[in-house]
Design a protein around this motif. Sequence first.
Motif, PDB file in Angstrom:
ATOM      1  N   TYR A 156       0.833  -1.205   0.000  1.00 15.80           N
ATOM      2  CA  TYR A 156       0.000   0.000   0.000  1.00 15.80           C
ATOM      3  C   TYR A 156       0.869   1.258   0.000  1.00 15.80           C
ATOM      4  CZ  TYR A 156      -3.111   3.634   1.759  1.00 15.80           C
ATOM      5  OH  TYR A 156      -3.796   4.796   1.926  1.00 15.80           O
ATOM      6  N   ASN A 157       1.924   1.247   0.834  1.00 14.16           N
ATOM      7  CA  ASN A 157       2.815   2.398   0.898  1.00 14.16           C
ATOM      8  C   ASN A 157       3.503   2.643  -0.429  1.00 14.16           C
ATOM      9  OD1 ASN A 157       2.206   2.937   3.546  1.00 14.16           O
ATOM     10  ND2 ASN A 157       3.889   1.710   4.371  1.00 14.16           N
ATOM     11  N   ASN A 158       3.925   1.551  -1.086  1.00 15.12           N
ATOM     12  CA  ASN A 158       4.580   1.694  -2.388  1.00 15.12           C
ATOM     13  C   ASN A 158       3.631   2.296  -3.417  1.00 15.12           C
ATOM     14  OD1 ASN A 158       7.019   0.672  -1.533  1.00 15.12           O
ATOM     15  ND2 ASN A 158       6.532  -1.450  -2.107  1.00 15.12           N
ATOM     16  N   LYS A 159       2.365   1.855  -3.402  1.00 14.12           N
ATOM     17  CA  LYS A 159       1.371   2.421  -4.330  1.00 14.12           C
ATOM     18  C   LYS A 159       1.153   3.895  -4.047  1.00 14.12           C
ATOM     19  CE  LYS A 159      -1.245  -1.799  -5.396  1.00 14.12           C
ATOM     20  NZ  LYS A 159      -2.562  -2.481  -5.275  1.00 14.12           N
ATOM     21  N   THR A 160       1.130   4.254  -2.770  1.00 16.10           N
ATOM     22  CA  THR A 160       0.946   5.654  -2.385  1.00 16.10           C
ATOM     23  C   THR A 160       2.106   6.506  -2.870  1.00 16.10           C
ATOM     24  OG1 THR A 160      -0.281   4.986  -0.422  1.00 16.10           O
ATOM     25  CG2 THR A 160       0.590   7.227  -0.460  1.00 16.10           C
ATOM     26  N   ILE A 161       3.317   5.972  -2.735  1.00 16.57           N
ATOM     27  CA  ILE A 161       4.506   6.694  -3.175  1.00 16.57           C
ATOM     28  C   ILE A 161       4.460   6.923  -4.683  1.00 16.57           C
ATOM     29  CG2 ILE A 161       7.018   6.522  -3.460  1.00 16.57           C
ATOM     30  CD1 ILE A 161       6.974   4.951  -0.757  1.00 16.57           C
ATOM     31  N   ILE A 162       4.106   5.863  -5.441  1.00 16.67           N
ATOM     32  CA  ILE A 162       4.018   5.965  -6.895  1.00 16.67           C
ATOM     33  C   ILE A 162       2.962   6.990  -7.296  1.00 16.67           C
ATOM     34  CG2 ILE A 162       3.383   4.731  -9.001  1.00 16.67           C
ATOM     35  CD1 ILE A 162       4.593   2.213  -7.709  1.00 16.67           C
ATOM     36  N   LEU A 163       1.808   6.968  -6.622  1.00 15.17           N
ATOM     37  CA  LEU A 163       0.732   7.918  -6.920  1.00 15.17           C
ATOM     38  C   LEU A 163       1.190   9.350  -6.660  1.00 15.17           C
ATOM     39  CD1 LEU A 163      -2.219   8.439  -7.704  1.00 15.17           C
ATOM     40  CD2 LEU A 163      -2.826   8.127  -5.290  1.00 15.17           C
ATOM     41  N   ASN A 164       1.870   9.566  -5.527  1.00 20.54           N
ATOM     42  CA  ASN A 164       2.349  10.905  -5.191  1.00 20.54           C
ATOM     43  C   ASN A 164       3.372  11.401  -6.214  1.00 20.54           C
ATOM     44  OD1 ASN A 164       0.721  11.065  -2.944  1.00 20.54           O
ATOM     45  ND2 ASN A 164       2.293  10.324  -1.534  1.00 20.54           N
ATOM     46  N   ILE A 165       4.266  10.504  -6.645  1.00 20.48           N
ATOM     47  CA  ILE A 165       5.268  10.890  -7.639  1.00 20.48           C
ATOM     48  C   ILE A 165       4.599  11.231  -8.968  1.00 20.48           C
ATOM     49  CG2 ILE A 165       7.164  10.009  -9.067  1.00 20.48           C
ATOM     50  CD1 ILE A 165       8.278   8.653  -6.612  1.00 20.48           C
ATOM     51  N   ASN A 166       3.576  10.469  -9.353  1.00 18.35           N
ATOM     52  CA  ASN A 166       2.861  10.761 -10.601  1.00 18.35           C
ATOM     53  C   ASN A 166       2.158  12.114 -10.538  1.00 18.35           C
ATOM     54  OD1 ASN A 166       3.598   8.433 -11.955  1.00 18.35           O
ATOM     55  ND2 ASN A 166       1.833   7.259 -11.240  1.00 18.35           N
ATOM     56  N   LYS A 167       1.543  12.423  -9.396  1.00 18.40           N
ATOM     57  CA  LYS A 167       0.904  13.737  -9.229  1.00 18.40           C
ATOM     58  C   LYS A 167       1.944  14.848  -9.275  1.00 18.40           C
ATOM     59  CE  LYS A 167      -3.102  12.211  -6.486  1.00 18.40           C
ATOM     60  NZ  LYS A 167      -3.753  12.270  -5.151  1.00 18.40           N
ATOM     61  N   TRP A 168       3.084  14.599  -8.651  1.00 16.12           N
ATOM     62  CA  TRP A 168       4.195  15.547  -8.670  1.00 16.12           C
ATOM     63  C   TRP A 168       4.644  15.796 -10.117  1.00 16.12           C
ATOM     64  CZ3 TRP A 168       9.667  13.848  -6.592  1.00 16.12           C
ATOM     65  CH2 TRP A 168      10.561  14.922  -6.686  1.00 16.12           C
ATOM     66  N   LYS A 169       4.811  14.709 -10.861  1.00 12.67           N
ATOM     67  CA  LYS A 169       5.276  14.799 -12.245  1.00 12.67           C
ATOM     68  C   LYS A 169       4.285  15.588 -13.103  1.00 12.67           C
ATOM     69  CE  LYS A 169       6.701  10.936 -13.997  1.00 12.67           C
ATOM     70  NZ  LYS A 169       6.678   9.595 -14.648  1.00 12.67           N
ATOM     71  N   ILE A 170       3.005  15.243 -13.023  1.00 12.35           N
ATOM     72  CA  ILE A 170       1.983  15.918 -13.837  1.00 12.35           C
ATOM     73  C   ILE A 170       1.916  17.404 -13.496  1.00 12.35           C
ATOM     74  CG2 ILE A 170      -0.500  16.079 -14.284  1.00 12.35           C
ATOM     75  CD1 ILE A 170      -0.593  13.013 -13.865  1.00 12.35           C
ATOM     76  N   SER A 171       1.947  17.720 -12.193  1.00  8.64           N
ATOM     77  CA  SER A 171       1.875  19.125 -11.770  1.00  8.64           C
ATOM     78  C   SER A 171       3.078  19.907 -12.263  1.00  8.64           C
ATOM     79  CB  SER A 171       1.792  19.196 -10.244  1.00  8.64           C
ATOM     80  OG  SER A 171       0.605  18.586  -9.782  1.00  8.64           O
ATOM     81  N   LEU A 172       4.245  19.276 -12.236  1.00 13.06           N
ATOM     82  CA  LEU A 172       5.451  19.961 -12.700  1.00 13.06           C
ATOM     83  C   LEU A 172       5.390  20.202 -14.210  1.00 13.06           C
ATOM     84  CD1 LEU A 172       7.982  21.150 -11.548  1.00 13.06           C
ATOM     85  CD2 LEU A 172       9.122  18.933 -11.802  1.00 13.06           C
ATOM     86  N   PHE A 173       4.855  19.243 -14.944  1.00 12.26           N
ATOM     87  CA  PHE A 173       4.644  19.448 -16.377  1.00 12.26           C
ATOM     88  C   PHE A 173       3.740  20.654 -16.616  1.00 12.26           C
ATOM     89  CE2 PHE A 173       6.316  15.177 -17.207  1.00 12.26           C
ATOM     90  CZ  PHE A 173       6.908  15.355 -18.447  1.00 12.26           C
TER      91      PHE A 173
END
Length: 403
Positions: free
Chosen positions: A4-21
Amino acid sequence: MEQYNNKTIILNINKWKISLFVFFALSGMAFSSWTSRTPEVRDILHASTSIMGWIIFGIAAGAIVGLVSASSVIRHIGARKAIALSVIILSLGLLIAGFSILLAIKLLVFSGLVVFGLGYGIIDVAQNVEGAALERSTNKTLLPALHASFSGGTLLGVGLGSLAISVKIPVFIHFIIIAFVIILFGVICIKYLPTATGKVDLITNHHSVSSPQTKVSIFKELRLVYIGIIVMGMALAEGTANDWLPILFVDAYQVTHVTGTIVYGVFLLAMLIGRMSGGFLLDRFGRVPILVSAAIIAVSGLAVVILDINFYFAAAGVFLWGIGASLGFPVGLSAAGDNPNGATERVAFVSTLGYLAFLVGPPFIGLLGESVGLLYALLVVIIAVLIAGLFSPAAKKIETKSS
Protein backbone atom coordinates in the motif's frame (compact mmCIF):
# COMPACT_ATOMS: atom_id res chain seq x y z
CA MET A 1 0.94 -2.45 4.26
CA GLU A 2 4.27 -2.16 2.44
CA GLN A 3 2.52 -2.71 -0.90
CA TYR A 4 0.00 0.00 0.00
CA ASN A 5 2.82 2.40 0.90
CA ASN A 6 4.58 1.69 -2.39
CA LYS A 7 1.37 2.42 -4.33
CA THR A 8 0.95 5.65 -2.39
CA ILE A 9 4.51 6.69 -3.17
CA ILE A 10 4.02 5.97 -6.90
CA LEU A 11 0.73 7.92 -6.92
CA ASN A 12 2.35 10.90 -5.19
CA ILE A 13 5.27 10.89 -7.64
CA ASN A 14 2.86 10.76 -10.60
CA LYS A 15 0.90 13.74 -9.23
CA TRP A 16 4.19 15.55 -8.67
CA LYS A 17 5.28 14.80 -12.24
CA ILE A 18 1.98 15.92 -13.84
CA SER A 19 1.87 19.13 -11.77
CA LEU A 20 5.45 19.96 -12.70
CA PHE A 21 4.64 19.45 -16.38
CA VAL A 22 1.78 21.92 -15.94
CA PHE A 23 4.01 24.57 -14.33
CA PHE A 24 6.59 24.28 -17.11
CA ALA A 25 3.78 24.70 -19.66
CA LEU A 26 2.34 27.71 -17.82
CA SER A 27 5.67 29.54 -17.72
CA GLY A 28 6.14 28.86 -21.44
CA MET A 29 2.65 30.08 -22.27
CA ALA A 30 3.19 33.27 -20.26
CA PHE A 31 6.42 34.10 -22.08
CA SER A 32 5.19 33.40 -25.60
CA SER A 33 1.95 35.28 -24.96
CA TRP A 34 4.09 38.38 -24.59
CA THR A 35 6.34 37.51 -27.55
CA SER A 36 3.42 36.79 -29.89
CA ARG A 37 2.22 40.40 -29.53
CA THR A 38 5.63 42.16 -29.78
CA PRO A 39 5.26 43.37 -33.40
CA GLU A 40 1.88 44.88 -32.48
CA VAL A 41 3.28 46.32 -29.23
CA ARG A 42 6.12 47.94 -31.16
CA ASP A 43 3.63 49.62 -33.48
CA ILE A 44 1.39 50.77 -30.62
CA LEU A 45 4.38 52.28 -28.78
CA HIS A 46 5.99 53.63 -32.00
CA ALA A 47 9.26 52.06 -30.83
CA SER A 48 12.43 51.52 -32.87
CA THR A 49 14.36 48.23 -32.74
CA SER A 50 16.74 49.64 -30.12
CA ILE A 51 13.87 51.00 -27.99
CA MET A 52 12.14 47.62 -28.18
CA GLY A 53 15.44 46.08 -27.11
CA TRP A 54 15.40 48.25 -23.99
CA ILE A 55 11.74 47.48 -23.30
CA ILE A 56 12.40 43.75 -23.63
CA PHE A 57 15.37 44.24 -21.31
CA GLY A 58 12.76 44.91 -18.61
CA ILE A 59 12.15 41.15 -18.49
CA ALA A 60 15.88 40.54 -18.19
CA ALA A 61 16.29 43.19 -15.47
CA GLY A 62 13.60 41.63 -13.31
CA ALA A 63 14.80 38.12 -14.12
CA ILE A 64 18.35 38.93 -12.97
CA VAL A 65 16.99 39.71 -9.50
CA GLY A 66 14.79 36.61 -9.57
CA LEU A 67 17.55 34.34 -10.80
CA VAL A 68 20.16 35.58 -8.36
CA SER A 69 17.80 35.36 -5.39
CA ALA A 70 16.07 32.11 -6.41
CA SER A 71 18.66 29.77 -4.92
CA SER A 72 18.51 31.48 -1.52
CA VAL A 73 14.71 31.61 -1.62
CA ILE A 74 14.49 27.91 -2.45
CA ARG A 75 16.96 26.96 0.28
CA HIS A 76 14.84 28.81 2.85
CA ILE A 77 11.23 28.08 1.86
CA GLY A 78 11.52 25.20 -0.60
CA ALA A 79 10.80 25.07 -4.32
CA ARG A 80 7.02 24.63 -3.92
CA LYS A 81 6.49 27.91 -2.09
CA ALA A 82 8.92 29.62 -4.45
CA ILE A 83 6.84 28.45 -7.44
CA ALA A 84 3.61 29.61 -5.77
CA LEU A 85 5.11 33.05 -5.11
CA SER A 86 6.48 33.37 -8.62
CA VAL A 87 3.12 32.48 -10.24
CA ILE A 88 1.53 35.45 -8.47
CA ILE A 89 4.35 37.83 -9.43
CA LEU A 90 4.40 36.58 -13.02
CA SER A 91 0.67 37.14 -13.48
CA LEU A 92 0.81 40.58 -11.88
CA GLY A 93 3.61 41.64 -14.21
CA LEU A 94 1.65 40.49 -17.24
CA LEU A 95 -1.35 42.55 -16.12
CA ILE A 96 0.76 45.67 -15.51
CA ALA A 97 2.43 45.32 -18.91
CA GLY A 98 -0.94 44.86 -20.64
CA PHE A 99 -2.47 47.90 -18.97
CA SER A 100 0.62 49.98 -19.81
CA ILE A 101 0.38 48.97 -23.48
CA LEU A 102 -3.26 50.12 -23.39
CA LEU A 103 -2.02 53.53 -22.19
CA ALA A 104 0.91 53.41 -24.68
CA ILE A 105 3.43 54.45 -22.00
CA LYS A 106 6.83 52.88 -22.71
CA LEU A 107 8.26 53.28 -19.20
CA LEU A 108 5.24 51.61 -17.61
CA VAL A 109 5.48 48.72 -20.08
CA PHE A 110 9.13 48.35 -19.07
CA SER A 111 8.12 48.38 -15.38
CA GLY A 112 5.49 45.70 -15.91
CA LEU A 113 8.03 43.53 -17.70
CA VAL A 114 10.45 43.97 -14.78
CA VAL A 115 7.81 42.49 -12.46
CA PHE A 116 7.06 39.78 -15.01
CA GLY A 117 10.77 38.97 -15.28
CA LEU A 118 11.14 38.74 -11.51
CA GLY A 119 8.47 36.04 -11.30
CA TYR A 120 9.81 34.35 -14.41
CA GLY A 121 13.35 34.16 -13.00
CA ILE A 122 12.24 32.58 -9.73
CA ILE A 123 9.91 30.01 -11.27
CA ASP A 124 12.45 28.92 -13.86
CA VAL A 125 15.06 28.04 -11.25
CA ALA A 126 12.54 26.54 -8.82
CA GLN A 127 10.87 24.26 -11.36
CA ASN A 128 14.24 23.06 -12.65
CA VAL A 129 15.31 22.22 -9.09
CA GLU A 130 12.06 20.27 -8.78
CA GLY A 131 12.74 18.61 -12.13
CA ALA A 132 16.23 17.50 -11.12
CA ALA A 133 14.85 16.09 -7.86
CA LEU A 134 12.15 14.25 -9.82
CA GLU A 135 14.79 12.73 -12.10
CA ARG A 136 16.73 11.42 -9.11
CA SER A 137 13.58 10.05 -7.47
CA THR A 138 12.46 8.16 -10.57
CA ASN A 139 15.95 7.43 -11.97
CA LYS A 140 14.68 8.55 -15.38
CA THR A 141 15.71 11.28 -17.83
CA LEU A 142 12.81 13.72 -17.45
CA LEU A 143 14.16 17.25 -17.83
CA PRO A 144 14.04 17.18 -21.66
CA ALA A 145 10.38 16.13 -21.43
CA LEU A 146 9.69 18.83 -18.85
CA HIS A 147 11.28 21.41 -21.12
CA ALA A 148 9.19 19.94 -23.94
CA SER A 149 6.20 20.88 -21.81
CA PHE A 150 7.61 24.41 -21.63
CA SER A 151 7.88 24.39 -25.43
CA GLY A 152 4.35 23.02 -25.68
CA GLY A 153 3.19 25.87 -23.47
CA THR A 154 4.98 28.42 -25.65
CA LEU A 155 3.38 26.86 -28.73
CA LEU A 156 -0.04 27.14 -27.10
CA GLY A 157 0.70 30.75 -26.19
CA VAL A 158 1.66 31.55 -29.76
CA GLY A 159 -1.47 29.85 -31.07
CA LEU A 160 -3.65 31.86 -28.72
CA GLY A 161 -1.69 35.00 -29.60
CA SER A 162 -2.19 34.44 -33.33
CA LEU A 163 -5.89 33.89 -32.74
CA ALA A 164 -6.10 37.05 -30.63
CA ILE A 165 -4.39 39.06 -33.38
CA SER A 166 -6.67 37.60 -36.07
CA VAL A 167 -9.88 38.44 -34.21
CA LYS A 168 -8.45 41.78 -33.02
CA ILE A 169 -8.54 41.09 -29.28
CA PRO A 170 -6.70 43.96 -27.54
CA VAL A 171 -3.37 43.09 -25.93
CA PHE A 172 -4.67 44.06 -22.49
CA ILE A 173 -7.67 41.70 -22.66
CA HIS A 174 -5.46 38.94 -24.03
CA PHE A 175 -3.04 39.30 -21.09
CA ILE A 176 -5.91 39.33 -18.53
CA ILE A 177 -7.10 35.98 -19.88
CA ILE A 178 -3.59 34.48 -19.78
CA ALA A 179 -2.98 35.72 -16.22
CA PHE A 180 -6.29 34.19 -15.09
CA VAL A 181 -5.39 30.82 -16.64
CA ILE A 182 -1.95 30.85 -14.97
CA ILE A 183 -3.42 31.59 -11.53
CA LEU A 184 -6.21 29.03 -11.94
CA PHE A 185 -3.97 26.10 -12.89
CA GLY A 186 -1.32 27.22 -10.41
CA VAL A 187 -3.82 26.97 -7.54
CA ILE A 188 -4.97 23.55 -8.72
CA CYS A 189 -1.48 22.04 -9.13
CA ILE A 190 0.66 23.59 -6.39
CA LYS A 191 -0.56 21.23 -3.65
CA TYR A 192 0.85 18.19 -5.46
CA LEU A 193 4.46 19.37 -5.33
CA PRO A 194 6.64 18.13 -2.43
CA THR A 195 6.74 20.54 0.49
CA ALA A 196 10.49 20.75 1.00
CA THR A 197 12.39 20.13 -2.23
CA GLY A 198 15.59 22.16 -2.21
CA LYS A 199 15.72 22.92 1.52
CA VAL A 200 19.23 22.57 2.88
CA ASP A 201 18.24 21.10 6.23
CA LEU A 202 15.99 18.44 4.72
CA ILE A 203 16.47 14.99 6.29
CA THR A 204 15.39 12.24 3.96
CA ASN A 205 14.75 8.55 4.03
CA HIS A 206 14.74 5.84 1.37
CA HIS A 207 11.42 6.97 -0.12
CA SER A 208 11.98 10.71 0.06
CA VAL A 209 11.43 12.82 -3.05
CA SER A 210 14.40 15.09 -2.30
CA SER A 211 18.05 14.64 -1.48
CA PRO A 212 20.20 16.03 1.34
CA GLN A 213 21.77 19.29 0.27
CA THR A 214 25.25 20.49 1.16
CA LYS A 215 27.10 23.72 0.40
CA VAL A 216 29.34 23.41 -2.66
CA SER A 217 32.14 25.60 -4.01
CA ILE A 218 30.58 26.38 -7.36
CA PHE A 219 33.46 28.13 -9.12
CA LYS A 220 36.00 25.51 -8.02
CA GLU A 221 34.17 22.87 -10.07
CA LEU A 222 35.44 23.39 -13.61
CA ARG A 223 33.02 20.78 -14.96
CA LEU A 224 30.11 22.82 -13.63
CA VAL A 225 31.47 26.02 -15.17
CA TYR A 226 31.87 24.28 -18.52
CA ILE A 227 28.31 22.95 -18.30
CA GLY A 228 27.22 26.53 -17.62
CA ILE A 229 28.94 27.63 -20.83
CA ILE A 230 27.08 24.93 -22.80
CA VAL A 231 23.75 26.00 -21.36
CA MET A 232 24.43 29.71 -21.93
CA GLY A 233 25.21 29.20 -25.61
CA MET A 234 22.12 27.13 -26.29
CA ALA A 235 19.91 29.33 -24.10
CA LEU A 236 20.97 32.41 -26.07
CA ALA A 237 19.91 30.63 -29.27
CA GLU A 238 16.52 29.84 -27.73
CA GLY A 239 16.03 33.23 -26.10
CA THR A 240 16.92 35.18 -29.25
CA ALA A 241 14.24 33.31 -31.17
CA ASN A 242 11.71 33.87 -28.40
CA ASP A 243 12.29 37.62 -28.32
CA TRP A 244 13.02 38.49 -31.94
CA LEU A 245 11.72 35.93 -34.44
CA PRO A 246 8.34 37.58 -35.15
CA ILE A 247 9.88 41.03 -35.55
CA LEU A 248 12.85 39.65 -37.51
CA PHE A 249 10.61 38.06 -40.13
CA VAL A 250 8.27 41.03 -40.30
CA ASP A 251 11.22 43.35 -40.99
CA ALA A 252 13.67 41.18 -42.97
CA TYR A 253 11.23 39.07 -44.97
CA GLN A 254 8.37 41.58 -45.25
CA VAL A 255 5.64 39.29 -43.89
CA THR A 256 2.52 40.18 -41.90
CA HIS A 257 2.35 40.15 -38.10
CA VAL A 258 0.36 36.93 -38.15
CA THR A 259 2.88 35.24 -40.46
CA GLY A 260 5.75 36.38 -38.26
CA THR A 261 4.04 34.83 -35.26
CA ILE A 262 3.41 31.60 -37.22
CA VAL A 263 7.14 31.37 -38.05
CA TYR A 264 7.83 31.71 -34.35
CA GLY A 265 5.39 28.82 -33.91
CA VAL A 266 7.52 26.76 -36.33
CA PHE A 267 10.51 27.33 -34.05
CA LEU A 268 8.51 26.30 -30.99
CA LEU A 269 7.19 23.19 -32.75
CA ALA A 270 10.76 22.20 -33.56
CA MET A 271 11.74 22.74 -29.92
CA LEU A 272 8.83 20.59 -28.82
CA ILE A 273 9.78 17.76 -31.21
CA GLY A 274 13.43 17.90 -30.15
CA ARG A 275 12.62 17.78 -26.46
CA MET A 276 9.96 15.08 -26.76
CA SER A 277 12.44 12.81 -28.52
CA GLY A 278 15.32 13.91 -26.29
CA GLY A 279 14.92 11.29 -23.56
CA PHE A 280 15.06 8.40 -26.05
CA LEU A 281 18.01 9.86 -27.96
CA LEU A 282 19.98 10.66 -24.82
CA ASP A 283 19.47 7.21 -23.34
CA ARG A 284 20.56 5.58 -26.61
CA PHE A 285 23.47 7.78 -27.72
CA GLY A 286 24.55 9.67 -24.61
CA ARG A 287 24.75 13.37 -23.83
CA VAL A 288 27.93 14.35 -25.66
CA PRO A 289 27.07 13.09 -29.19
CA ILE A 290 23.60 14.60 -28.89
CA LEU A 291 24.92 17.99 -27.78
CA VAL A 292 27.52 18.10 -30.57
CA SER A 293 24.89 17.16 -33.15
CA ALA A 294 22.48 19.75 -31.73
CA ALA A 295 25.09 22.50 -32.04
CA ILE A 296 25.77 21.60 -35.69
CA ILE A 297 22.05 21.57 -36.53
CA ALA A 298 21.41 24.90 -34.75
CA VAL A 299 24.32 26.61 -36.54
CA SER A 300 23.09 25.27 -39.88
CA GLY A 301 19.59 26.63 -39.28
CA LEU A 302 20.84 30.03 -38.17
CA ALA A 303 23.09 30.26 -41.24
CA VAL A 304 20.14 29.56 -43.56
CA VAL A 305 18.12 32.34 -41.90
CA ILE A 306 21.01 34.82 -42.17
CA LEU A 307 21.63 34.03 -45.86
CA ASP A 308 18.22 35.58 -46.65
CA ILE A 309 17.59 33.40 -49.73
CA ASN A 310 13.80 33.53 -49.49
CA PHE A 311 11.02 33.14 -46.94
CA TYR A 312 10.57 29.38 -47.36
CA PHE A 313 14.26 28.55 -46.96
CA ALA A 314 14.37 30.83 -43.92
CA ALA A 315 11.35 29.08 -42.38
CA ALA A 316 13.11 25.72 -42.87
CA GLY A 317 16.19 27.25 -41.23
CA VAL A 318 14.06 28.30 -38.27
CA PHE A 319 12.94 24.69 -37.86
CA LEU A 320 16.57 23.47 -37.80
CA TRP A 321 17.43 26.29 -35.40
CA GLY A 322 14.69 25.08 -33.05
CA ILE A 323 15.70 21.40 -33.26
CA GLY A 324 19.32 22.26 -32.52
CA ALA A 325 18.57 24.58 -29.62
CA SER A 326 16.08 22.24 -27.97
CA LEU A 327 18.26 20.01 -25.78
CA GLY A 328 21.18 22.13 -24.59
CA PHE A 329 19.37 23.64 -21.62
CA PRO A 330 17.69 20.50 -20.17
CA VAL A 331 20.74 18.28 -20.79
CA GLY A 332 22.96 20.79 -19.01
CA LEU A 333 20.62 20.84 -16.02
CA SER A 334 20.57 17.03 -15.88
CA ALA A 335 24.37 17.01 -15.94
CA ALA A 336 24.52 19.60 -13.15
CA GLY A 337 22.27 17.41 -11.01
CA ASP A 338 24.28 14.18 -11.42
CA ASN A 339 25.55 14.40 -7.86
CA PRO A 340 22.58 14.48 -5.43
CA ASN A 341 24.70 16.11 -2.70
CA GLY A 342 24.59 19.82 -3.38
CA ALA A 343 22.31 19.32 -6.39
CA THR A 344 20.16 22.34 -5.50
CA GLU A 345 23.16 24.66 -5.61
CA ARG A 346 24.54 23.18 -8.82
CA VAL A 347 21.23 23.09 -10.71
CA ALA A 348 20.36 26.60 -9.52
CA PHE A 349 23.78 27.88 -10.63
CA VAL A 350 23.56 26.40 -14.13
CA SER A 351 19.89 27.35 -14.42
CA THR A 352 20.75 30.94 -13.45
CA LEU A 353 23.50 31.16 -16.08
CA GLY A 354 21.18 29.71 -18.70
CA TYR A 355 18.31 32.06 -17.99
CA LEU A 356 20.65 35.04 -17.83
CA ALA A 357 21.74 34.21 -21.38
CA PHE A 358 18.12 33.45 -22.34
CA LEU A 359 16.78 36.75 -21.02
CA VAL A 360 19.68 39.22 -20.95
CA GLY A 361 21.34 38.24 -24.24
CA PRO A 362 18.44 38.95 -26.63
CA PRO A 363 18.05 42.66 -25.71
CA PHE A 364 21.70 43.17 -26.62
CA ILE A 365 21.11 41.30 -29.87
CA GLY A 366 18.42 43.94 -30.48
CA LEU A 367 20.81 46.80 -29.74
CA LEU A 368 23.36 45.29 -32.12
CA GLY A 369 20.59 44.74 -34.65
CA GLU A 370 19.85 48.46 -34.67
CA SER A 371 23.34 49.01 -36.13
CA VAL A 372 23.87 45.99 -38.38
CA GLY A 373 20.35 44.57 -38.75
CA LEU A 374 18.82 41.69 -36.84
CA LEU A 375 19.87 39.11 -39.44
CA TYR A 376 23.58 39.88 -39.09
CA ALA A 377 23.27 40.22 -35.33
CA LEU A 378 22.48 36.48 -35.35
CA LEU A 379 26.18 35.86 -36.08
CA VAL A 380 26.76 36.38 -32.36
CA VAL A 381 24.32 33.55 -31.66
CA ILE A 382 26.16 31.27 -34.08
CA ILE A 383 29.44 31.92 -32.25
CA ALA A 384 27.80 31.19 -28.89
CA VAL A 385 26.37 27.88 -30.14
CA LEU A 386 29.72 26.84 -31.62
CA ILE A 387 31.39 27.47 -28.25
CA ALA A 388 28.66 25.42 -26.54
CA GLY A 389 29.37 22.55 -28.92
CA LEU A 390 33.09 22.68 -28.13
CA PHE A 391 32.40 22.34 -24.40
CA SER A 392 29.92 19.45 -24.85
CA PRO A 393 32.27 16.76 -23.38
CA ALA A 394 31.82 18.37 -19.94
CA ALA A 395 28.23 17.08 -19.83
CA LYS A 396 29.29 13.42 -19.87
CA LYS A 397 27.36 11.56 -17.18
CA ILE A 398 29.19 10.88 -13.93
CA GLU A 399 28.23 8.10 -11.57
CA THR A 400 28.06 9.13 -7.91
CA LYS A 401 26.87 7.57 -4.70
CA SER A 402 24.60 9.73 -2.61
CA SER A 403 25.72 10.05 0.97
